[in-house]
Design a protein around this motif. Structure first.
Motif, PDB file in Angstrom:
ATOM      1  N   THR A  23       0.833  -1.205   0.000  1.00 34.58           N
ATOM      2  CA  THR A  23       0.000   0.000   0.000  1.00 34.58           C
ATOM      3  C   THR A  23       0.864   1.250   0.000  1.00 34.58           C
ATOM      4  O   THR A  23       0.606   2.203  -0.749  1.00 34.58           O
ATOM      5  CB  THR A  23      -0.925  -0.001   1.228  1.00 34.58           C
ATOM      6  OG1 THR A  23      -1.751  -1.173   1.188  1.00 34.58           O
ATOM      7  CG2 THR A  23      -1.808   1.233   1.242  1.00 34.58           C
ATOM      8  N   GLU A  24       1.901   1.265   0.825  1.00 36.80           N
ATOM      9  CA  GLU A  24       2.799   2.425   0.880  1.00 36.80           C
ATOM     10  C   GLU A  24       3.467   2.676  -0.467  1.00 36.80           C
ATOM     11  O   GLU A  24       3.556   3.814  -0.926  1.00 36.80           O
ATOM     12  CB  GLU A  24       3.863   2.211   1.963  1.00 36.80           C
ATOM     13  CG  GLU A  24       3.379   2.426   3.374  1.00 36.80           C
ATOM     14  CD  GLU A  24       3.080   3.888   3.657  1.00 36.80           C
ATOM     15  OE1 GLU A  24       3.991   4.728   3.551  1.00 36.80           O
ATOM     16  OE2 GLU A  24       1.913   4.186   3.963  1.00 36.80           O
ATOM     17  N   GLN A  25       3.925   1.602  -1.103  1.00 42.73           N
ATOM     18  CA  GLN A  25       4.593   1.777  -2.387  1.00 42.73           C
ATOM     19  C   GLN A  25       3.618   2.227  -3.471  1.00 42.73           C
ATOM     20  O   GLN A  25       3.966   3.015  -4.346  1.00 42.73           O
ATOM     21  CB  GLN A  25       5.269   0.478  -2.808  1.00 42.73           C
ATOM     22  CG  GLN A  25       6.062   0.616  -4.103  1.00 42.73           C
ATOM     23  CD  GLN A  25       6.955  -0.564  -4.349  1.00 42.73           C
ATOM     24  OE1 GLN A  25       8.000  -0.703  -3.733  1.00 42.73           O
ATOM     25  NE2 GLN A  25       6.534  -1.437  -5.245  1.00 42.73           N
ATOM     26  N   GLN A  26       2.389   1.741  -3.411  1.00 42.54           N
ATOM     27  CA  GLN A  26       1.402   2.114  -4.420  1.00 42.54           C
ATOM     28  C   GLN A  26       0.985   3.577  -4.296  1.00 42.54           C
ATOM     29  O   GLN A  26       0.895   4.299  -5.288  1.00 42.54           O
ATOM     30  CB  GLN A  26       0.177   1.213  -4.304  1.00 42.54           C
ATOM     31  CG  GLN A  26      -0.901   1.499  -5.345  1.00 42.54           C
ATOM     32  CD  GLN A  26      -2.093   0.587  -5.191  1.00 42.54           C
ATOM     33  OE1 GLN A  26      -2.242  -0.126  -4.200  1.00 42.54           O
ATOM     34  NE2 GLN A  26      -2.979   0.600  -6.179  1.00 42.54           N
ATOM     35  N   LEU A  27       0.776   4.034  -3.060  1.00 42.10           N
ATOM     36  CA  LEU A  27       0.292   5.411  -2.854  1.00 42.10           C
ATOM     37  C   LEU A  27       1.419   6.431  -2.958  1.00 42.10           C
ATOM     38  O   LEU A  27       1.184   7.579  -3.369  1.00 42.10           O
ATOM     39  CB  LEU A  27      -0.390   5.516  -1.491  1.00 42.10           C
ATOM     40  CG  LEU A  27      -1.655   4.662  -1.312  1.00 42.10           C
ATOM     41  CD1 LEU A  27      -2.206   4.821   0.106  1.00 42.10           C
ATOM     42  CD2 LEU A  27      -2.721   5.024  -2.340  1.00 42.10           C
ATOM     43  N   PRO A  62       4.181  11.282   0.834  1.00 40.91           N
ATOM     44  CA  PRO A  62       5.445  11.805   1.376  1.00 40.91           C
ATOM     45  C   PRO A  62       5.941  10.966   2.559  1.00 40.91           C
ATOM     46  O   PRO A  62       5.171  10.653   3.463  1.00 40.91           O
ATOM     47  CB  PRO A  62       5.071  13.224   1.813  1.00 40.91           C
ATOM     48  CG  PRO A  62       3.943  13.600   0.916  1.00 40.91           C
ATOM     49  CD  PRO A  62       3.151  12.350   0.696  1.00 40.91           C
ATOM     50  N   GLY A  63       7.199  10.616   2.521  1.00 44.49           N
ATOM     51  CA  GLY A  63       7.794   9.809   3.583  1.00 44.49           C
ATOM     52  C   GLY A  63       7.646   8.313   3.395  1.00 44.49           C
ATOM     53  O   GLY A  63       8.056   7.543   4.270  1.00 44.49           O
ATOM     54  N   TYR A  64       7.096   7.880   2.241  1.00 43.17           N
ATOM     55  CA  TYR A  64       6.841   6.443   2.092  1.00 43.17           C
ATOM     56  C   TYR A  64       8.134   5.628   2.069  1.00 43.17           C
ATOM     57  O   TYR A  64       8.161   4.480   2.533  1.00 43.17           O
ATOM     58  CB  TYR A  64       6.019   6.177   0.829  1.00 43.17           C
ATOM     59  CG  TYR A  64       6.798   6.088  -0.456  1.00 43.17           C
ATOM     60  CD1 TYR A  64       7.152   4.850  -1.002  1.00 43.17           C
ATOM     61  CD2 TYR A  64       7.206   7.234  -1.136  1.00 43.17           C
ATOM     62  CE1 TYR A  64       7.874   4.762  -2.180  1.00 43.17           C
ATOM     63  CE2 TYR A  64       7.924   7.154  -2.311  1.00 43.17           C
ATOM     64  CZ  TYR A  64       8.250   5.924  -2.830  1.00 43.17           C
ATOM     65  OH  TYR A  64       8.966   5.832  -4.001  1.00 43.17           O
ATOM     66  N   GLU A  65       9.226   6.206   1.553  1.00 42.68           N
ATOM     67  CA  GLU A  65      10.477   5.449   1.508  1.00 42.68           C
ATOM     68  C   GLU A  65      11.029   5.217   2.914  1.00 42.68           C
ATOM     69  O   GLU A  65      11.560   4.146   3.221  1.00 42.68           O
ATOM     70  CB  GLU A  65      11.492   6.182   0.633  1.00 42.68           C
ATOM     71  CG  GLU A  65      11.122   6.156  -0.845  1.00 42.68           C
ATOM     72  CD  GLU A  65      12.013   7.054  -1.676  1.00 42.68           C
ATOM     73  OE1 GLU A  65      12.446   8.088  -1.143  1.00 42.68           O
ATOM     74  OE2 GLU A  65      12.281   6.714  -2.835  1.00 42.68           O
TER      75      GLU A  65
END
Length: 270
Positions: A149-153, A156-159
């Motif tokens: 989900t984090e990678q798809q959306l 900001p800050g997902y990495e």
């Protein structure tokens, strides 16, 4: 037949380029065995969420059920075959050759460097894959689903979030390997089964004194025959392989601690 290589370094996956980690989910993955085996230029991990699949490498097969994590080394040709109903699979891609893995407690660092090496270590048998079987796999599924989900959306800050989750995932893998052990599968494994048992023993017990007679006895063959066959399997003599295990552990300790070099050398068996 030419090898089918998928070069993920050229795929422009944002998080793989920036932090060396990416995920991809295939909720309805199906392959009845018609796809060509393939390899990657980085580490590929296949995690089975639901359904079953057959992991093929060379002439060997392993059935993978929910909670199975398969770790495929650099460039190794493999395929994942399913029944008609398919499987829910999450692929993880790691690039430790260009991006250092998150730092972990010292008791896990050597295990993780063996599971997810930055390159093919000297002595790695050809066609080697490693498997972990998580019995309580609901938490792992939830963790990896969150990554997807984090990678798809890509908010900001997902990495930074992905790096944090990767650290938790690596600790879970290290715990599983320490508590339950790992399963390995190499091409033509029936020929090398006893030698693979010795190789895994050296991986686990590298810091302890090792005697050639004990290793040969474990393989069930004479010392001279054991030395020849072990070198045929790994490309190294038994004690050259043992030295590589100790060097690898020492390098990991040097990166993650402030201990003196002499202390580290003694602790890994030199």
């Amino acid at each position: 037949m030419p090898k089918n290589m998928i070069l993920l370094h050229e795929a422009s996956i944002a998080s793989l380029s920036s932090i060396g980690f990416a995920v991809a989910r295939f909720p309805d993955y199906r392959d009845a065995g018609g796809a060509l085996p393939h390899g990657h230029d980085i580490l590929e991990l296949n995690y089975i969420v639901s359904g079953t699949a057959i992991h093929r490498i060379g002439n060997m097969e392993r059935e993978c059920s929910p909670g199975t994590l398969g770790i495929v080394r650099y460039g190794e040709q493999h395929s994942l075959v399913t029944a008609q109903q398919g499987a829910d699979v999450i692929n993880l891609y790691l690039d430790p050759a260009n991006h250092a893995l998150p730092s972990l407690p010292p008791e896990f660092s050597t295990v993780i460097s063996s599971l997810f090496p930055p390159a093919l270590h000297p002595g790695t048998p050809p066609g080697l894959s490693v498997f972990l079987q998580f019995q309580d796999h609901a938490n792992i599924t939830q963790l990896l689903s969150f990554c997807c989900t984090e990678q798809q959306l890509m908010k900001p800050g997902y990495e930074t979030t992905l790096e944090s989750v990767l650290r938790i995932f690596l600790i879970a893998c290290a715990r599983q390997a320490i508590e339950e052990g790992v399963e390995t599968m190499a091409a033509d494994a029936s020929r090398w089964r006893l030698l693979e048992g010795v190789r895994l023993k050296l991986d686990r017990e590298f810091a302890a004194p090792q005697r050639l007679s004990d290793l040969a006895q474990k393989a069930g063959i004479s010392e001279a025959h054991f030395c020849r066959r072990f070198k045929s399997y790994t490309g190294l003599t038994p004690f050259a392989y043992l030295a590589q295990c100790r060097i690898r552990a020492a390098m990991q300790d040097l990166r993650n601690s402030n201990r003196k070099v002499l202390d580290i050398a003694f602790s890994v068996g030199f």
